[in-house]
Design a protein around this motif. Structure first.
Motif, PDB file in Angstrom:
ATOM      1  N   ALA A   7      -8.263   5.393  -1.916  1.00 59.93           N
ATOM      2  CA  ALA A   7      -7.846   6.198  -3.054  1.00 59.93           C
ATOM      3  C   ALA A   7      -6.897   5.404  -3.939  1.00 59.93           C
ATOM      4  CB  ALA A   7      -7.172   7.478  -2.569  1.00 59.93           C
ATOM      5  N   GLU A   8      -6.051   4.635  -3.299  1.00 58.29           N
ATOM      6  CA  GLU A   8      -5.110   3.871  -4.107  1.00 58.29           C
ATOM      7  C   GLU A   8      -5.818   2.793  -4.909  1.00 58.29           C
ATOM      8  OE1 GLU A   8      -1.992   2.307  -1.815  1.00 58.29           O
ATOM      9  OE2 GLU A   8      -1.398   0.990  -3.462  1.00 58.29           O
TER      10      GLU A   8
ATOM     11  N   HIS B 189      -8.813   2.958  -5.938  1.00 56.64           N
ATOM     12  CA  HIS B 189      -9.497   3.674  -6.995  1.00 56.64           C
ATOM     13  C   HIS B 189      -8.562   3.940  -8.169  1.00 56.64           C
ATOM     14  CE1 HIS B 189     -12.951   6.772  -7.537  1.00 56.64           C
ATOM     15  NE2 HIS B 189     -12.964   5.811  -8.428  1.00 56.64           N
ATOM     16  N   LEU B 190      -7.376   4.351  -7.814  1.00 57.29           N
ATOM     17  CA  LEU B 190      -6.392   4.621  -8.867  1.00 57.29           C
ATOM     18  C   LEU B 190      -6.047   3.349  -9.620  1.00 57.29           C
ATOM     19  CD1 LEU B 190      -4.791   6.960  -9.971  1.00 57.29           C
ATOM     20  CD2 LEU B 190      -2.952   6.350  -8.451  1.00 57.29           C
TER      21      LEU B 190
ATOM     22  N   LEU C  29       2.196   4.852  -9.390  1.00 62.91           N
ATOM     23  CA  LEU C  29       2.244   6.297  -9.591  1.00 62.91           C
ATOM     24  C   LEU C  29       2.955   6.637 -10.887  1.00 62.91           C
ATOM     25  CD1 LEU C  29       3.047   7.537  -6.026  1.00 62.91           C
ATOM     26  CD2 LEU C  29       0.892   7.609  -7.224  1.00 62.91           C
TER      27      LEU C  29
ATOM     28  N   ALA D 271       0.641   5.885 -13.711  1.00 62.40           N
ATOM     29  CA  ALA D 271      -0.438   6.866 -13.733  1.00 62.40           C
ATOM     30  C   ALA D 271       0.016   8.150 -14.406  1.00 62.40           C
ATOM     31  CB  ALA D 271      -0.918   7.154 -12.312  1.00 62.40           C
TER      32      ALA D 271
ATOM     33  N   SER E   8       2.952   0.104  -5.481  1.00 57.62           N
ATOM     34  CA  SER E   8       2.498   1.493  -5.412  1.00 57.62           C
ATOM     35  C   SER E   8       3.408   2.471  -6.125  1.00 57.62           C
ATOM     36  CB  SER E   8       2.371   1.898  -3.952  1.00 57.62           C
ATOM     37  OG  SER E   8       1.631   0.939  -3.274  1.00 57.62           O
TER      38      SER E   8
ATOM     39  N   SER F 199       0.834  -1.196   0.000  1.00 53.41           N
ATOM     40  CA  SER F 199       0.000   0.000   0.000  1.00 53.41           C
ATOM     41  C   SER F 199       0.869   1.246   0.000  1.00 53.41           C
ATOM     42  CB  SER F 199      -0.913  -0.012   1.214  1.00 53.41           C
ATOM     43  OG  SER F 199      -0.105   0.103   2.370  1.00 53.41           O
ATOM     44  N   LEU F 200       0.273   2.294  -0.453  1.00 59.50           N
ATOM     45  CA  LEU F 200       0.964   3.563  -0.619  1.00 59.50           C
ATOM     46  C   LEU F 200       1.292   4.178   0.715  1.00 59.50           C
ATOM     47  CD1 LEU F 200      -0.404   5.997  -3.275  1.00 59.50           C
ATOM     48  CD2 LEU F 200       1.884   5.748  -2.475  1.00 59.50           C
ATOM     49  N   GLY F 201       0.276   4.322   1.504  1.00 61.93           N
ATOM     50  CA  GLY F 201       0.475   5.070   2.732  1.00 61.93           C
ATOM     51  C   GLY F 201      -0.804   5.017   3.519  1.00 61.93           C
ATOM     52  N   ILE F 202      -1.413   6.133   3.714  1.00 64.47           N
ATOM     53  CA  ILE F 202      -2.562   6.186   4.577  1.00 64.47           C
ATOM     54  C   ILE F 202      -3.838   5.935   3.792  1.00 64.47           C
ATOM     55  CG2 ILE F 202      -3.070   7.415   6.673  1.00 64.47           C
ATOM     56  CD1 ILE F 202      -1.476   9.759   5.334  1.00 64.47           C
ATOM     57  N   ASP F 203      -3.860   6.314   2.533  1.00 65.46           N
ATOM     58  CA  ASP F 203      -5.116   6.334   1.782  1.00 65.46           C
ATOM     59  C   ASP F 203      -5.275   5.057   1.009  1.00 65.46           C
ATOM     60  OD1 ASP F 203      -3.303   8.662  -0.081  1.00 65.46           O
ATOM     61  OD2 ASP F 203      -3.478   8.600   2.094  1.00 65.46           O
TER      62      ASP F 203
ATOM     63  N   LEU G 202      -8.584   2.740 -12.147  1.00 64.07           N
ATOM     64  CA  LEU G 202      -8.596   3.673 -13.265  1.00 64.07           C
ATOM     65  C   LEU G 202      -7.505   3.372 -14.273  1.00 64.07           C
ATOM     66  CD1 LEU G 202      -9.290   7.127 -11.673  1.00 64.07           C
ATOM     67  CD2 LEU G 202     -10.740   5.812 -13.169  1.00 64.07           C
TER      68      LEU G 202
END
Lengths: 423, 139
Positions: free
Chosen positions: B93-94, B96-97, B113, B116, B109, B86-90, B100
């Motif tokens: 949102a990750e 979701h990304l 990015l 993206a 992660s 995981s990226l971090g806290i969110d 997409l």
């Protein structure tokens, strides 16, 4: 400048700080330091009127000591990387620029001396004053209060030893850092005074909080890191070699775990923040946003809006397509040619040949045929996962219509597509 | 930034444009696709395909779009700690990304990015291409 006025007005500091801070104010390091000095004094002048000037001075000194480390860190790294955040770790890779702050070398030397002097003065203040009785509700100040107990112990043991340990810290630091760069370094036993430095601070339980410890260790770290930067310092004898460029070197900070997992974790986090910065440049209007969460949301919104734009444009094109003739294609290609800067003559020739010949594609490769067959499969059988029904698209349009970016475009195309659907 | 400037020439707009036009022409040949919904889906798929083609097989998202995941070795996953760290806290949102960006579920992660960013660039270029086409057609 207002800060300078504050500084002149406050009467707390009549030590050598004045001389050192008033010169070269344009140096960002110095100005940051002076502003940092002035702000606690100003706030103390506002708050600590009743508590007595002496208490205020203690708080100022403690805050000064605690923040000096962070200022040193941020100062040198911001000078190197052009304004990073203040929580920069000592992170060196071949990618980042080499840090050479030779201009502020002398200033750092002077500040270090002043720091020693201040600590001497401050500790005498600590001894004379009955310290921890001040019920300061400010959590920031409360953090720093961990230091007086430690300082008092040290002062009771003798100021000279503390000062000597501080000065001993500096020449032994290159050794420590070399050891840490060789492996995922543990704290070696090469610095017994440093260990003694840390141990009492960890032993004082009640008032010491971990932030304060890290603040102290940051300060020690800051002084420790400087020898690596200013190799021209005459205090340090060993010149630090550049880290070898085969793998990424991460400096282990004192007070933090130095095992492999946390180091790798930190490397990962740095990579991610680096990429977030790149993305910030890509997404419009994200310069002022700080923080990963908001940034991620912005990125997601932007990607969604771009995808919706593609869909609407393709809808528009789909309405136009049956009416397209070869002349239209020629117009398109010519319009295309006008905005393609990098069209070389061979490609131009290819366009013309395509337009004039009206044959099967002269340039076919495996990917091309593979794609067209896949495309037609997707279209006819609906296997393509990107095929959504138009009604769903319109629903998403209605939801997205409330957003700021290009609402008029959405509404315009919405009307158009609704008309088309009703046919 | 150095990386951004490195990235810009890596998405050749001309490639995407030519590819798109070629596909449109082949679509036009098959004029039996009369219903609007089919045409719309075809054009959209054409847009994404030309984007992916222009990006080349080096990027994970273009490979995912072209459906070539099975045939090629994925080189970008070699240095990730987990495939889905995981990226971090969110967390939401990750995810979701990941939805997409095409092919996002298989990346870690950091490369997510990265992909993206490239995806955003190519989307922007593709949109520009299609706008120009529409401009040319409507004249």
């Amino acid at each position: 400048m207002e800060k300078e006025n504050l500084f002149l007005n406050c009467s707390f500091f009549n030590t050598g700080w004045e001389n050192s801070l008033m010169e070269n104010q344009n140096d960002p390091f110095e100005s940051a330091l002076s502003s940092m000095v002035c702000s606690p004094t100003a706030s103390n002048a506002a708050n600590g009127g009743g508590g007595g000037n002496f208490n205020g001075r203690n708080i100022v000194v403690k805050e000064l000591i605690g923040r000096l480390g962070s200022i040193c860190n941020s100062g040198e790294i911001s000078a190197a990387n052009g304004g990073n955040s203040a929580d920069a770790s000592c992170y060196s890779t071949p990618l980042t620029s080499p840090r050479r702050i030779n201009s502020s070398g002398g200033d750092i030397q002077r500040i270090r001396e002043n720091l020693q002097q201040i600590r001497g003065d401050g500790f005498s203040c600590f001894i004379n004053n009955s310290l921890v009785t001040d019920p300061d509700p400010d959590p920031d100040r409360g953090k720093i209060y961990g230091s007086p107990t430690f300082a008092r112990q040290q002062a009771l043991n003798g100021d000279s030893r503390e000062n000597s340990s501080l000065s001993e810290l500096i020449p032994t630091n290159p050794r420590k850092r070399k050891a840490s760069t060789k492996g995922k370094g543990n704290e070696t036993s090469a610095i017994p005074p440093a260990k003694r430095f840390n141990a009492p601070s960890e032993s004082c339980t009640k008032s010491c909080k971990t932030e304060e410890n890290s603040g102290y260790s940051e300060k020690g770290d800051a002084i420790k890191v400087k020898p690596s930067v200013n190799s021209k310092q005459n205090k340090e004898d060993s010149k630090v070699p550049e880290p070898p460029k085969d793998y990424i070197h991460v400096r282990a900070r004192r007070g933090q775990a130095t095992d492999a997992h946390s180091l790798a974790e930190r490397v990962r986090r740095e990579k991610i923040s680096e990429r977030m910065k790149i993305l910030q440049d890509l997404v419009p209007g994200c310069d002022k946003i700080a923080g990963k969460a908001v940034m991620l949301d912005e990125i997601i919104n932007y990607v969604q809006s771009l995808q919706l734009q593609v869909e609407f444009l393709s809808m528009k094109l789909a309405t136009v397509t049956p009416r397209m003739e070869t002349t239209m294609f020629k117009d398109i290609c010519q319009a295309r040619g006008s905005f393609h800067h990098n069209i070389n003559p061979s490609e131009n020739y290819r366009i013309q040949s395509q337009i004039n010949s009206h044959e099967a594609m002269p340039i076919t490769n495996r990917m091309d045929s593979h794609f067209t067959s896949q495309l037609l499969d997707g279209v006819t059988t609906g296997k393509n996962h990107r095929n959504m029904f138009c009604e769903d698209d319109l629903h998403t349009v209605v939801q997205m219509g409330s957003r700021e970016d290009e609402p008029q475009k959405f509404h315009g195309v919405l009307k158009q597509t609704q008309m088309k659907i009703e046919h | 930034m150095a990386m951004a400037s490195h990235r810009n020439p890596s998405f050749p707009k001309s490639k995407a444009a030519f590819r798109f036009i070629r596909i449109m022409r082949s679509l036009r040949r098959r004029t039996s696709i009369f219903p609007f919904s089919h045409r719309y889906h075809a054009v959209r798929a054409a847009a994404y395909a030309s984007m992916a083609y222009a990006a080349g097989p080096r990027r994970a998202w273009s490979r995912a779009l072209l459906g070539m995941n099975n045939k090629r070795m994925k080189t970008s996953n070699s240095h990730g700690k987990n495939p889905r760290s995981s990226l971090g806290i969110d967390f939401e949102a990750e995810e979701h990304l990941r939805e997409l960006v095409p092919g996002g579920s298989d990346m870690d992660s950091a490369s997510l990015l990265d992909e993206a960013g490239h995806y955003i660039e190519s989307l922007k270029a593709q949109i520009e291409i299609m706008k120009k086409i529409l401009l040319g057609c409507s004249r």
